[in-house]
Design a protein around this motif. Structure first.
Motif, PDB file in Angstrom:
ATOM      1  N   GLU A 145       0.825  -1.199   0.000  1.00  0.00           N
ATOM      2  CA  GLU A 145       0.000   0.000   0.000  1.00  0.00           C
ATOM      3  C   GLU A 145       0.864   1.257   0.000  1.00  0.00           C
ATOM      4  O   GLU A 145       0.552   2.242  -0.691  1.00  0.00           O
ATOM      5  CB  GLU A 145      -0.936   0.011   1.215  1.00  0.00           C
ATOM      6  CG  GLU A 145      -2.125  -0.913   1.096  1.00  0.00           C
ATOM      7  CD  GLU A 145      -3.172  -0.633   2.168  1.00  0.00           C
ATOM      8  OE1 GLU A 145      -3.216   0.518   2.679  1.00  0.00           O
ATOM      9  OE2 GLU A 145      -3.941  -1.548   2.504  1.00  0.00           O
ATOM     10  N   ARG A 146       1.930   1.233   0.756  1.00  0.00           N
ATOM     11  CA  ARG A 146       2.798   2.415   0.826  1.00  0.00           C
ATOM     12  C   ARG A 146       3.408   2.726  -0.530  1.00  0.00           C
ATOM     13  O   ARG A 146       3.450   3.885  -0.957  1.00  0.00           O
ATOM     14  CB  ARG A 146       3.901   2.175   1.863  1.00  0.00           C
ATOM     15  CG  ARG A 146       4.833   3.361   2.044  1.00  0.00           C
ATOM     16  CD  ARG A 146       5.845   3.096   3.140  1.00  0.00           C
ATOM     17  NE  ARG A 146       6.737   4.241   3.318  1.00  0.00           N
ATOM     18  CZ  ARG A 146       7.718   4.280   4.199  1.00  0.00           C
ATOM     19  NH1 ARG A 146       7.920   3.244   5.011  1.00  0.00           N
ATOM     20  NH2 ARG A 146       8.486   5.339   4.300  1.00  0.00           N
ATOM     21  N   ALA A 149       0.694   4.044  -2.845  1.00  0.00           N
ATOM     22  CA  ALA A 149       0.350   5.431  -2.554  1.00  0.00           C
ATOM     23  C   ALA A 149       1.328   6.377  -3.244  1.00  0.00           C
ATOM     24  O   ALA A 149       0.935   7.422  -3.793  1.00  0.00           O
ATOM     25  CB  ALA A 149       0.344   5.675  -1.046  1.00  0.00           C
ATOM     26  N   SER A 280      -6.329  -1.345   4.180  1.00  0.00           N
ATOM     27  CA  SER A 280      -6.664  -0.251   5.091  1.00  0.00           C
ATOM     28  C   SER A 280      -7.937   0.450   4.626  1.00  0.00           C
ATOM     29  O   SER A 280      -8.329   0.375   3.453  1.00  0.00           O
ATOM     30  CB  SER A 280      -5.512   0.753   5.138  1.00  0.00           C
ATOM     31  OG  SER A 280      -5.378   1.402   3.882  1.00  0.00           O
ATOM     32  N   ASP A 281      -8.579   1.149   5.541  1.00  0.00           N
ATOM     33  CA  ASP A 281      -9.782   1.915   5.191  1.00  0.00           C
ATOM     34  C   ASP A 281      -9.459   3.001   4.178  1.00  0.00           C
ATOM     35  O   ASP A 281     -10.267   3.303   3.298  1.00  0.00           O
ATOM     36  CB  ASP A 281     -10.394   2.536   6.446  1.00  0.00           C
ATOM     37  CG  ASP A 281     -10.971   1.495   7.401  1.00  0.00           C
ATOM     38  OD1 ASP A 281     -11.248   0.367   6.945  1.00  0.00           O
ATOM     39  OD2 ASP A 281     -11.133   1.808   8.599  1.00  0.00           O
ATOM     40  N   GLU A 282      -8.276   3.603   4.292  1.00  0.00           N
ATOM     41  CA  GLU A 282      -7.888   4.672   3.365  1.00  0.00           C
ATOM     42  C   GLU A 282      -7.726   4.138   1.950  1.00  0.00           C
ATOM     43  O   GLU A 282      -8.154   4.777   0.975  1.00  0.00           O
ATOM     44  CB  GLU A 282      -6.579   5.320   3.834  1.00  0.00           C
ATOM     45  CG  GLU A 282      -6.688   6.114   5.121  1.00  0.00           C
ATOM     46  CD  GLU A 282      -6.654   5.237   6.364  1.00  0.00           C
ATOM     47  OE1 GLU A 282      -6.886   5.777   7.468  1.00  0.00           O
ATOM     48  OE2 GLU A 282      -6.405   4.006   6.222  1.00  0.00           O
ATOM     49  N   PHE A 283      -7.108   2.963   1.832  1.00  0.00           N
ATOM     50  CA  PHE A 283      -6.928   2.378   0.505  1.00  0.00           C
ATOM     51  C   PHE A 283      -8.275   1.998  -0.099  1.00  0.00           C
ATOM     52  O   PHE A 283      -8.540   2.257  -1.277  1.00  0.00           O
ATOM     53  CB  PHE A 283      -6.026   1.145   0.614  1.00  0.00           C
ATOM     54  CG  PHE A 283      -5.718   0.497  -0.716  1.00  0.00           C
ATOM     55  CD1 PHE A 283      -5.179   1.225  -1.762  1.00  0.00           C
ATOM     56  CD2 PHE A 283      -5.969  -0.857  -0.924  1.00  0.00           C
ATOM     57  CE1 PHE A 283      -4.888   0.631  -2.987  1.00  0.00           C
ATOM     58  CE2 PHE A 283      -5.684  -1.463  -2.133  1.00  0.00           C
ATOM     59  CZ  PHE A 283      -5.145  -0.713  -3.167  1.00  0.00           C
ATOM     60  N   ARG A 284      -9.136   1.414   0.700  1.00  0.00           N
ATOM     61  CA  ARG A 284     -10.457   1.021   0.229  1.00  0.00           C
ATOM     62  C   ARG A 284     -11.235   2.255  -0.249  1.00  0.00           C
ATOM     63  O   ARG A 284     -11.866   2.239  -1.309  1.00  0.00           O
ATOM     64  CB  ARG A 284     -11.216   0.309   1.340  1.00  0.00           C
ATOM     65  CG  ARG A 284     -12.544  -0.329   0.901  1.00  0.00           C
ATOM     66  CD  ARG A 284     -13.235  -0.990   2.082  1.00  0.00           C
ATOM     67  NE  ARG A 284     -12.387  -1.982   2.722  1.00  0.00           N
ATOM     68  CZ  ARG A 284     -12.285  -3.236   2.309  1.00  0.00           C
ATOM     69  NH1 ARG A 284     -13.001  -3.646   1.265  1.00  0.00           N
ATOM     70  NH2 ARG A 284     -11.511  -4.096   2.957  1.00  0.00           N
ATOM     71  N   SER A 285     -11.172   3.324   0.506  1.00  0.00           N
ATOM     72  CA  SER A 285     -11.869   4.551   0.144  1.00  0.00           C
ATOM     73  C   SER A 285     -11.308   5.141  -1.148  1.00  0.00           C
ATOM     74  O   SER A 285     -12.059   5.610  -2.015  1.00  0.00           O
ATOM     75  CB  SER A 285     -11.757   5.572   1.279  1.00  0.00           C
ATOM     76  OG  SER A 285     -12.251   6.832   0.875  1.00  0.00           O
ATOM     77  N   PHE A 286      -9.983   5.115  -1.292  1.00  0.00           N
ATOM     78  CA  PHE A 286      -9.350   5.665  -2.492  1.00  0.00           C
ATOM     79  C   PHE A 286      -9.832   4.931  -3.742  1.00  0.00           C
ATOM     80  O   PHE A 286     -10.188   5.556  -4.750  1.00  0.00           O
ATOM     81  CB  PHE A 286      -7.832   5.564  -2.369  1.00  0.00           C
ATOM     82  CG  PHE A 286      -7.082   6.102  -3.562  1.00  0.00           C
ATOM     83  CD1 PHE A 286      -6.796   7.454  -3.657  1.00  0.00           C
ATOM     84  CD2 PHE A 286      -6.665   5.254  -4.578  1.00  0.00           C
ATOM     85  CE1 PHE A 286      -6.107   7.950  -4.752  1.00  0.00           C
ATOM     86  CE2 PHE A 286      -5.980   5.739  -5.676  1.00  0.00           C
ATOM     87  CZ  PHE A 286      -5.699   7.093  -5.764  1.00  0.00           C
ATOM     88  N   HIS A 307      -6.490  13.085  -0.878  1.00  0.00           N
ATOM     89  CA  HIS A 307      -7.102  11.936  -0.217  1.00  0.00           C
ATOM     90  C   HIS A 307      -6.185  11.399   0.883  1.00  0.00           C
ATOM     91  O   HIS A 307      -4.949  11.359   0.715  1.00  0.00           O
ATOM     92  CB  HIS A 307      -7.396  10.835  -1.242  1.00  0.00           C
ATOM     93  CG  HIS A 307      -8.291   9.747  -0.727  1.00  0.00           C
ATOM     94  ND1 HIS A 307      -7.827   8.733   0.081  1.00  0.00           N
ATOM     95  CD2 HIS A 307      -9.632   9.528  -0.895  1.00  0.00           C
ATOM     96  CE1 HIS A 307      -8.839   7.928   0.389  1.00  0.00           C
ATOM     97  NE2 HIS A 307      -9.940   8.388  -0.193  1.00  0.00           N
ATOM     98  N   PHE A 309      -5.349   8.501   1.717  1.00  0.00           N
ATOM     99  CA  PHE A 309      -4.486   7.385   1.301  1.00  0.00           C
ATOM    100  C   PHE A 309      -3.122   7.867   0.860  1.00  0.00           C
ATOM    101  O   PHE A 309      -2.122   7.173   1.023  1.00  0.00           O
ATOM    102  CB  PHE A 309      -5.166   6.598   0.175  1.00  0.00           C
ATOM    103  CG  PHE A 309      -4.308   5.494  -0.381  1.00  0.00           C
ATOM    104  CD1 PHE A 309      -3.879   4.449   0.421  1.00  0.00           C
ATOM    105  CD2 PHE A 309      -3.930   5.499  -1.726  1.00  0.00           C
ATOM    106  CE1 PHE A 309      -3.091   3.417  -0.090  1.00  0.00           C
ATOM    107  CE2 PHE A 309      -3.137   4.487  -2.242  1.00  0.00           C
ATOM    108  CZ  PHE A 309      -2.715   3.437  -1.423  1.00  0.00           C
TER     109      PHE A 309
END
Length: 310
Positions: A145-146, A149, A280-286, A307, A309
């Motif tokens: 994820e990092r 991003a 993560s919630d941030e990745f899912r939202s993105f 965003h 993420f």
């Protein structure tokens, strides 16, 4: 991607004859400093550059890794066999026009453009030593994820620049995103891009790679009511980031061979791709912000740059 025809490929080299009087001479943008640009002319190109290897084939041409003999600097040379094919010539001249207009650290830089008397066109571009995100994911495995991003941030900066200049890429996918060993990512391959004359011009033709086409481009009547012309690039980015995370194309099962009908049904009528519970919630939202079927609900490049993420 389509393979280059054998009879062309076997005769292909870096000898670039004098530009014919019948065709215009093109003036691409200069890089920030003179030291970054070879000052060759068409007549001296053959003696100043040496082929190192073939990097790939596609879109009616071949991309070579070449070296500038005097400076030892490496470049990518894209030679397109436009010939007399009007569609191919329109695409390559569109790419040339876009490359001449762009100057962003997140878009691959064009250094020189040559046109040969036989109609073939050679574009000298900066060389990205790690290939594409597509090849990187196949050799280096899944991306975290990092890392994603960081990739998304760079692509969005490139898209934000292009969209601000009213340029739509229309073919954002892992194979069109170049990367170097420092994980710098740059948008490339503008063969199907469109320069918008007006902000509300429609852009719903069946161009680009259909696997990454947004629902409104498959079915403009159902999904294109609020289409602003730029959100298709955001859809392609969302699919790209999700594919790099999952290791396969999100709308298909692992190993499934796509066809146009299958892709259309999956993208237009299927459920959104499901993400693993561990994300993560941030990745899912993105991803959700990118893959809204209603193009009017998709976030813009500038919105996504803020965003969480990223």
């Amino acid at each position: 991607m389509a393979l280059v025809r054998g009879r062309r490929q076997s005769k292909l080299g870096l000898i670039l004859p004098e530009i014919t009087e019948r065709r215009p001479r093109f003036s691409p943008p200069l890089p920030p400093t003179a030291s970054q640009q070879p000052t060759t002319t068409a007549s001296s190109a053959a003696s100043e550059y040496e082929t190192v290897q073939v990097l790939g084939h596609g879109n009616g041409g071949t991309v070579y890794k070449v070296i500038h003999k005097k400076t030892s600097n490496l470049f990518a040379l894209k030679v397109v066999h436009a010939g007399s094919d009007p569609t191919m010539r329109r695409q390559i001249f569109r790419e040339m026009e876009i490359l001449r207009r762009t100057d962003s650290p997140f878009v691959v830089k064009c250094h020189q453009i040559f046109e040969k008397p036989d109609g073939d066109i050679a574009i000298l571009m900066e060389y990205m030593d790690a290939g594409t995100l597509d090849s990187l994911s196949k050799t280096g495995g899944l991306l975290t994820e990092r890392t994603l991003a960081n990739v998304a941030r760079q692509v969005l900066n490139g898209l934000n620049y292009l969209h601000a200049h009213k340029i739509i890429h229309r073919d954002i996918k892992p194979a069109n995103l170049l990367v170097n060993k420092n994980m710098d990512v740059k948008i490339a391959d503008f063969g199907v891009s469109k320069i918008m004359c007006r902000m509300l011009d429609t852009c719903d033709s069946y161009v680009g790679t259909c696997a990454y086409m947004s629902p409104e481009r498959f079915d403009p009547d159902s999904y294109g009511a609020n289409y602003n012309g730029y959100s298709g690039d955001i859809w392609g980015l969302g699919l790209t980031i999700l594919e790099l995370y999952m290791g396969h194309f999100p709308f298909l099962l692992t190993g499934q061979k796509p066809d146009w009908a299958t892709l259309m049904c999956a993208i237009c009528f299927g459920e959104p791709p499901s993400l693993p519970e561990a994300v993560s919630d941030e990745f899912r939202s993105f991803i959700e912000c990118c893959l809204q079927k209603d193009s009017g609900k998709r976030w813009t490049a500038s919105q996504l740059l803020s965003h969480p993420f990223l």
